[in-house]
Design a protein around this motif. Structure first.
Motif, short mmCIF file in Angstrom:
data_model
loop_
_atom_site.label_atom_id
_atom_site.label_comp_id
_atom_site.label_asym_id
_atom_site.label_seq_id
_atom_site.Cartn_x
_atom_site.Cartn_y
_atom_site.Cartn_z
N GLN A 36 42.18 81.60 25.75
CA GLN A 36 41.99 82.95 26.28
C GLN A 36 43.08 83.92 25.88
N ALA A 37 44.30 83.44 25.72
CA ALA A 37 45.42 84.35 25.52
C ALA A 37 46.44 83.75 24.57
N ALA A 38 47.19 84.64 23.93
CA ALA A 38 48.32 84.23 23.11
C ALA A 38 49.47 83.80 24.01
N PRO A 39 50.45 83.08 23.48
CA PRO A 39 51.58 82.68 24.33
C PRO A 39 52.22 83.86 25.06
N ARG A 40 52.39 84.97 24.40
CA ARG A 40 52.86 86.22 25.00
C ARG A 40 51.80 87.27 24.68
N HIS A 41 50.99 87.63 25.65
CA HIS A 41 49.83 88.47 25.34
C HIS A 41 50.00 89.92 25.81
N LEU A 42 50.32 90.11 27.08
CA LEU A 42 50.47 91.48 27.59
C LEU A 42 51.42 91.50 28.77
N LEU A 43 51.84 92.71 29.09
CA LEU A 43 52.78 92.95 30.17
C LEU A 43 52.27 94.12 31.00
N GLY A 78 40.88 99.08 40.29
CA GLY A 78 39.47 99.02 39.95
C GLY A 78 39.22 98.78 38.48
N ASP A 79 40.25 98.89 37.63
CA ASP A 79 40.08 98.62 36.20
C ASP A 79 39.86 97.13 35.96
N VAL A 80 39.15 96.84 34.88
CA VAL A 80 38.93 95.46 34.44
C VAL A 80 39.64 95.28 33.10
N VAL A 81 40.60 94.36 33.07
CA VAL A 81 41.33 94.03 31.84
C VAL A 81 40.73 92.76 31.27
N SER A 82 40.34 92.81 29.99
CA SER A 82 39.70 91.67 29.34
C SER A 82 40.56 91.21 28.17
N LEU A 83 40.76 89.88 28.09
CA LEU A 83 41.40 89.27 26.92
C LEU A 83 40.74 87.92 26.71
N GLY A 84 40.23 87.70 25.50
CA GLY A 84 39.42 86.52 25.27
C GLY A 84 38.18 86.58 26.15
N ASP A 85 37.85 85.46 26.78
CA ASP A 85 36.72 85.46 27.72
C ASP A 85 37.19 85.58 29.16
N CYS A 86 38.43 86.02 29.36
CA CYS A 86 38.99 86.18 30.70
C CYS A 86 38.93 87.66 31.09
N ARG A 87 38.41 87.92 32.29
CA ARG A 87 38.32 89.28 32.81
C ARG A 87 39.07 89.35 34.12
N LEU A 88 40.00 90.30 34.21
CA LEU A 88 40.87 90.46 35.37
C LEU A 88 40.56 91.79 36.04
N LEU A 89 40.20 91.74 37.31
CA LEU A 89 39.92 92.95 38.09
C LEU A 89 41.17 93.30 38.89
N LEU A 90 41.69 94.51 38.69
CA LEU A 90 42.89 94.97 39.40
C LEU A 90 42.47 95.63 40.71
N CYS A 91 42.99 95.14 41.80
CA CYS A 91 42.61 95.62 43.13
C CYS A 91 43.81 96.23 43.83
N ALA A 92 43.57 97.32 44.55
CA ALA A 92 44.62 97.94 45.34
C ALA A 92 44.97 97.04 46.52
N ASP A 93 46.24 97.04 46.90
CA ASP A 93 46.66 96.24 48.05
C ASP A 93 46.05 96.75 49.34
N GLU A 94 45.86 98.07 49.42
CA GLU A 94 45.36 98.69 50.65
C GLU A 94 43.88 98.99 50.51
N ALA A 95 43.07 98.41 51.38
CA ALA A 95 41.63 98.67 51.38
C ALA A 95 41.37 100.10 51.85
N PRO A 96 40.25 100.70 51.40
CA PRO A 96 39.98 102.10 51.78
C PRO A 96 39.94 102.35 53.27
N ASP A 97 39.46 101.38 54.05
CA ASP A 97 39.33 101.62 55.49
C ASP A 97 40.66 101.53 56.21
N ARG A 98 41.75 101.24 55.51
CA ARG A 98 43.07 101.16 56.14
C ARG A 98 43.97 102.32 55.74
N ARG A 99 43.44 103.27 55.01
CA ARG A 99 44.25 104.40 54.57
C ARG A 99 44.16 105.54 55.58
#
Length: 255
Positions: A36-43, A78-99
């Motif tokens: 899915q990823a190179a030894p050092r792929h992204l930061l 809410g962004d989706v980061v894809s590398l290889g066949d791996c998809r990562l969904l970035l989620c906020a720590d605070e849910a909307p109903d707690r703001r």
């Protein structure tokens, strides 16, 4: 930041540090398979701009919301980061109903709002929200989803707030705001609404947070008036009588 894997092949990852290293080498903070990823792929770093994704030179392609990233990209919840066949969904720590609840300006009147489609079949379009905007099979903006599914959403005003309501959910594709699944959510400017491959960013410069009400200090305690006891009153009478008698004797002696 919380990272979910799509599909859910492993547990989600919560990350609180300012830097997240992703790759297949074992010393990365998030270790992926070598396929899915190179030894050092992204930061991913957190700075004054928010989350910033840096692609390590020489690493294979990285995509954010299906768009290729060559060097860097500014990320939002809410962004989706894809590398290889791996998809990562970035989620906020605070849910909307707690703001803190936001409201529109101008005495809570509806302000100018639009949804900017940043991914999916509607990408590049700007959808204006007047009294309300409906997305789905019954409106002008259908939401095409995999497996022939559909969903119906409505964004509109309720009590001076901009609210997202899921009218008809999709069986397999939840509606998310900043990566968190919702059925009904109060929106703020900059929020990202996602369902399936669709991504919409809320543009509403007139929405601001409600000012926090200053706490009213409690009233000072009322001190009850003390009533002298009968014994205390008797002593006062006796003392006054003795003083009067002393004065009378002094006068008699002098005259």
């Amino acid at each position: 930041m919380r990272i979910e894997f799509i599909p859910a092949s492993r547990d989600s990852l919560s990350w609180t540090q300012a830097r997240l290293r992703i790759g297949s080498a074992p010393d990365n903070d998030l270790v992926l398979a070598t396929a899915q990823a190179a030894p050092r792929h992204l930061l991913i770093e957190s700075d004054a701009r928010g989350w910033v994704l840096w692609v390590v030179p020489g690493a294979p392609h990285v995509y954010v919301n299906a768009r290729p990233v060559r060097e860097l990209a500014l990320l939002r919840p809410g962004d989706v980061v894809s590398l290889g066949d791996c998809r990562l969904l970035l989620c906020a720590d605070e849910a909307p109903d707690r703001r803190p609840p936001p409201r529109a300006v101008a005495d809570h009147a509806p302000c100018t709002v639009a949804l900017r489609a940043v991914a999916g079949p509607l990408s590049g379009k700007v959808l204006a929200v007047h009294e309300y905007l409906e997305l789905g099979p019954r409106g002008p903006w259908p939401l095409e989803l995999p497996q022939g599914e559909s969903a119906r959403l409505r964004i509109g005003w309720r009590d001076g707030r901009l609210v997202l309501a899921v009218l008809e959910p999709s069986p397999h594709h939840g509606v998310r705001v900043n990566g968190n699944v919702v059925t009904d959510a109060v929106l703020q400017s900059g929020d990202q609404i996602g369902i399936g491959m669709h991504r919409f960013v809320v543009s509403a410069p007139g929405i601001k947070l409600e000012p926090e009400k200053a706490a009213t200090p409690p009233p000072p305690p009322v001190r009850a008036a003390t009533t002298p006891s009968h014994a205390g009153a008797a002593w006062l009478i006796v003392t006054a009588a003795l003083l009067a008698l002393g004065i009378a004797l002094l006068l008699l002696v002098r005259f």
